[in-house]
Each structure stands twice: as structure tokens, then as C-alpha cells.
Design a protein around this motif. Structure first.
Motif, PDB file in Angstrom:
ATOM      1  N   ALA A 172       0.854  -1.185   0.000  1.00 57.65           N
ATOM      2  CA  ALA A 172       0.000   0.000   0.000  1.00 57.65           C
ATOM      3  C   ALA A 172       0.889   1.234   0.000  1.00 57.65           C
ATOM      4  CB  ALA A 172      -0.924   0.002   1.213  1.00 57.65           C
ATOM      5  N   MET A 173       0.803   2.032  -1.069  1.00 59.53           N
ATOM      6  CA  MET A 173       1.670   3.198  -1.237  1.00 59.53           C
ATOM      7  C   MET A 173       0.831   4.397  -1.660  1.00 59.53           C
ATOM      8  SD  MET A 173       4.842   1.997  -0.756  1.00 59.53           S
ATOM      9  CE  MET A 173       6.048   2.941  -1.675  1.00 59.53           C
ATOM     10  N   LEU A 174       1.144   5.551  -1.087  1.00 60.99           N
ATOM     11  CA  LEU A 174       0.493   6.810  -1.435  1.00 60.99           C
ATOM     12  C   LEU A 174       1.505   7.692  -2.159  1.00 60.99           C
ATOM     13  CD1 LEU A 174      -1.702   9.025  -1.300  1.00 60.99           C
ATOM     14  CD2 LEU A 174      -0.946   9.496   1.043  1.00 60.99           C
ATOM     15  N   TYR A 175       1.125   8.143  -3.362  1.00 64.35           N
ATOM     16  CA  TYR A 175       1.986   9.013  -4.161  1.00 64.35           C
ATOM     17  C   TYR A 175       1.304  10.377  -4.306  1.00 64.35           C
ATOM     18  CZ  TYR A 175       4.194   4.574  -5.358  1.00 64.35           C
ATOM     19  OH  TYR A 175       4.814   3.352  -5.283  1.00 64.35           O
ATOM     20  N   PRO A 176       1.757  11.377  -3.552  1.00 67.97           N
ATOM     21  CA  PRO A 176       1.125  12.699  -3.645  1.00 67.97           C
ATOM     22  C   PRO A 176       1.477  13.395  -4.964  1.00 67.97           C
ATOM     23  CG  PRO A 176       2.364  12.421  -1.590  1.00 67.97           C
ATOM     24  CD  PRO A 176       2.781  11.329  -2.511  1.00 67.97           C
ATOM     25  N   GLY A 177       0.537  14.195  -5.465  1.00 66.26           N
ATOM     26  CA  GLY A 177       0.784  14.977  -6.669  1.00 66.26           C
ATOM     27  C   GLY A 177       1.160  14.112  -7.858  1.00 66.26           C
ATOM     28  N   ASN A 178       2.202  14.514  -8.565  1.00 69.04           N
ATOM     29  CA  ASN A 178       2.654  13.755  -9.737  1.00 69.04           C
ATOM     30  C   ASN A 178       3.772  12.776  -9.397  1.00 69.04           C
ATOM     31  OD1 ASN A 178       4.783  15.447  -9.263  1.00 69.04           O
ATOM     32  ND2 ASN A 178       5.021  16.135 -11.380  1.00 69.04           N
ATOM     33  N   ALA A 179       3.896  12.419  -8.110  1.00 68.39           N
ATOM     34  CA  ALA A 179       4.991  11.528  -7.696  1.00 68.39           C
ATOM     35  C   ALA A 179       4.896  10.159  -8.354  1.00 68.39           C
ATOM     36  CB  ALA A 179       4.990  11.376  -6.178  1.00 68.39           C
ATOM     37  N   SER A 180       3.684   9.713  -8.695  1.00 65.18           N
ATOM     38  CA  SER A 180       3.540   8.378  -9.285  1.00 65.18           C
ATOM     39  C   SER A 180       4.288   8.270 -10.609  1.00 65.18           C
ATOM     40  CB  SER A 180       2.065   8.035  -9.480  1.00 65.18           C
ATOM     41  OG  SER A 180       1.449   8.934 -10.381  1.00 65.18           O
ATOM     42  N   ILE A 181       4.238   9.310 -11.411  1.00 71.10           N
ATOM     43  CA  ILE A 181       4.916   9.240 -12.706  1.00 71.10           C
ATOM     44  C   ILE A 181       6.428   9.363 -12.521  1.00 71.10           C
ATOM     45  CG2 ILE A 181       4.877  11.684 -13.355  1.00 71.10           C
ATOM     46  CD1 ILE A 181       3.929   8.672 -15.569  1.00 71.10           C
TER      47      ILE A 181
END
Length: 396
Positions: free
Chosen positions: A327-336
Motif C-alpha cells: 500500500a503506497m500513497l503518491y502525492p501529486g505527480n509523484a507516481s509518474i
């Protein structure tokens, strides 16, 4: 020696601070804690040989029953004819996108982990009110000839994305299971970003069951200032690794602080209830601080963390740990950004994607990573889809 002197000497010895401290330790660590904690899974006093098998079997049975109930729930929902295409109803640029990475499981199919997670998310989303907390996307990364039956069952309820036939054929040639797992993860990150441009992203593995306060706590985390400069926030860390006696420097500071706070409370209590016989000294304070530290460590830090569930504002944010990414949370555009970083790395045994992410956050200038405690999900996957499974899965 006269009789009265012998009695006085004994009385003096048993009323001395050293004797009283020794007696307190014997009663606490030899009697009270073993009685209270011998069934607690994450306590040092847990009787593994006596209770582990029964607790593990009970957890497996509970998960099986929950999976069968979820199967019946979604089969009934799939029979409804008035459902709209999820692609038509999904919002563009949502505040939060929850992506569930799933694949067909060879073992443990009857537990229907994906269906359990989907049912729980549906229930939690209903509690959000008129404005939805998040959009949900299922990312089916099954590359074999067999179909992911659970994902097929959910197609009328959630948006389900898959690789094209050519892409599935190419990924089959990847023999390194850790590299394949990383590429699947990157595919899901990119697909969610390309389709919806979400403001924030949560990525769950299909055996990560969200707990009751999941969405309020995620929203609270995103509202805190630190989230603006964070690459990722881990929403889960194995309970067995949450002890103070671990190589995490911040936990040592927390442990010391808890000991000092507990010692202060105990001294105030003693001075109030025994004003005539109590005399304070630094050695008293040091002893009580070490006593409190020993009690909380041996009883289990995990159970102390559970108190924080009273409010989302009480959840602790700390530096990220190495292990695990269910389970991971990527704020803003952090996922890309994470997708780009992972593309540059090759994963293998001992250097899986969780280790790669941890090294990136520590080595890249300006990138930070955090972890939240207590966990926001329960890891229900007794059977792994990518690793060898034991004959009889156990909780620890």
C-alpha cells in the motif's frame, strides 16, 4: 545477635529501594506480562509453539469466509442489468485514484483476495457521502493464457485496464519474477496517470485490505505540509518489524521519550499517593524510565500504536522503512516520477522494487519518503502470487 536486630535487618533489606525495584521487576516481567501477553502475536511473550498454529488456522478460515461472502456479493451485483460502463462514469482528474494491482493466483484462489479488497473499498466509498473520496481502477497484469476470473467479475463495477495482446506476449519472456513485478507496477502507474491525470494516487496490491479509517487518514496525510515534497508515503509495514529494537533511529528516540514520559507520570503518581515515605532521586527516575521502556517493548509496540487509531490526526509520520509495498500513497505527480525511476533500475532477488524505491529516496537530491503508523491496511495474502508458498501459511 539479638532477635530484634535480625528482624530489623530483614525489614530494612526488604524496604530498601533496590529490593523494591527487584520485586517490581520480578512481578512485572515474570508474572504479570507473561499472563497478559502470552497470546499476543507481536509480543515477546507470545507462546509461538502453543498458539501460532491455531491463530494462523483461524485467520485463514476468517479470510476464506470473507472471500466466499465477497464472491456471493459481486456475483449478485454482476447480475444487475442497469449498470453503466465504468469508463463513462469515472471522473477525470480525480483528487485521489486508488489503483489495485492484481493478477491471477495459482494458489489461494478460493480466498478471492481481490474481491475482498473491492468489497471493502466499495463500503468505505459509500461512507464518504455525496462527493466520492476516490476513483478506483483495477490493473490486471495477468500475462498467462488463463484469465483473472476475479477481475472479470468486477468489470461492470470498476474500470479494469490490461496490457494489449502484444504487450502481454512480450512480458511473458521476462523470466526474472522480481523484474516482471516491477514492470507490472510501472505499467499500472503509467496507465492510471495517462487515463485520468489524478491529483494523488494510492496503489494497493490485491491482498491489501483497507481498514476503516483509510480514506479520512489518507486525506489528512495529504493535507499536511510534508506531503508536498514527498516521493511516496508507505501505508503499511509488517507488524513483526514495528518493534523498538530495530535499526530505525527515530524509534530509539521515540522509545527514550516514552520512557522519560512514563517515568515522570509514575513519579508524580508515587509522590501524590505516598507523600510521607517517598523521596525522589535521579536513580529513581532512571530506573522507572528503563522500566517503562522494557514494559512497552516486551508487551509489543504494535499494540501501543493501535491507540493512535482514535483520530486521523494522531497517526504518526516517520522516515520510510525498507520493506514492502502493498500500500503506497503518491502525492501529486509523484507516481509518474516513481515510474521513471523504476524504469531505470533492474530488479532481482535482494533488490526488489521496495528496495529500489528506498534507495532512490535516500540517494536522489530533493526526494523524501515517509511511512505512516499504525498501518492503514491489513495484509491478508497468505498465498503469494509471485513467490513460493509454504505448505501451511503462518502469520509469522
Amino acid at each position: 545477635m539479638p532477635r530484634w536486630r535480625t528482624c530489623t535487618s530483614k525489614q530494612f533489606r526488604w524496604t530498601s529501594p533496590i529490593a523494591q525495584g527487584l520485586l517490581l521487576c520480578i512481578l512485572t516481567f515474570g508474572v504479570i506480562l507473561p499472563i497478559c501477553c502470552h497470546r499476543l502475536l507481536y509480543s515477546y511473550y507470545f507462546l509461538k509453539t502453543v498458539y501460532l498454529d491455531s491463530l494462523s488456522d483461524a485467520a485463514l478460515q476468517e479470510s476464506y469466509e470473507r472471500g466466499q461472502e465477497a464472491l456471493r456479493f459481486w456475483e449478485a451485483a454482476a447480475s444487475t442489468k442497469s449498470l453503466k460502463d465504468p469508463l463513462e462514469t469515472i471522473a477525470k482528474r480525480p483528487d485521489l485514484l486508488v489503483t489495485i494491482v492484481t493478477t491471477r493466483r495459482g494458489e489461494g484462489r478460493d480466498y478471492h483476495y481481490l474481491l475482498q479488497v473491492a468489497q471493502q473499498l466499495k463500503s468505505l466509498l459509500k461512507a464518504c457521502g455525496d462527493k466520492p473520496c476516490a476513483e478506483v481502477m483495477l490493473c490486471d497484469v495477468e500475462s498467462g493464457h488463463a484469465l483473472n476470473e476475479d477481475a472479470l467479475l468486477l468489470e461492470k463495477q470498476f474500470l479494469v485496464v490490461r496490457r494489449s495482446p502484444d504487450e502481454r506476449w512480450q512480458i511473458r519472456d521476462v523470466s526474472n519474477i522480481f523484474e516482471k513485478e516491477k514492470r507490472d507496477y510501472v505499467f499500472c502507474l503509467r496507465k492510471g496517470w495517462d487515463m485520468m491525470r489524478p491529483k494523488n494516487v494510492v496503489v494497493l496490491e490485491d491482498d491489501a485490505l483497507p481498514l476503516t479509517g483509510f480514506f479520512p487518514t489518507v486525506q489528512d496525510l495529504l493535507s499536511r505540509r510534508f506531503a508536498l515534497d514527498t516521493l511516496y508515503i508507505k501505508l503499511y509495514h509488517p507488524e513483526r518489524l514495528q518493534r523498538y529494537w530495530n535499526p530505525e533511529p527515530y524509534r530509539i528516540l521515540e522509545w527514550l521519550g516514552l520512557g522519560l514520559f512514563g517515568a515522570t507520570i509514575l513519579l508524580l503518581f508515587l509522590s501524590y499517593y505516598t507523600p510521607l515515605s517517598f523521596t525522589f532521586s535521579p536513580s529513581h527516575f532512571l530506573f522507572l524510565a528503563l522500566y517503562v521502556m522494557a514494559v512497552v517493548e516486551l508487551a509489543g509496540r504494535h499494540y501501543l500504536l493501535e491507540i493512535r487509531r482514535v483520530s486521523p490526526q494522531l497517526y504518526a509520520v516517520c522516515p520510510a522503512t525498507e520493506c514492502c509495498t502493498p500500500a503506497m500513497l503518491y502525492p501529486g505527480n509523484a507516481s509518474i516520477r516513481v515510474a521513471e525511476y523504476l524504469d531505470q533500475a533492474v530488479c532481482a532477488q535482494g533488490n526488489a522494487k521496495d528496495m529500489v524505491l528506498y534507495k532512490i529516496a535516500r540517494s536522489r537530491p530533493g526526494e523524501k519518503a515517509h511511512s505512516v503508523e499504525p498501518n492503514l491496511i491489513k495484509h491478508i495474502g497468505a498465498y503469494s502470487s509471485v513467490r513460493t508458498n509454504p505448505v501451511q501459511p503462518r502469520l509469522i
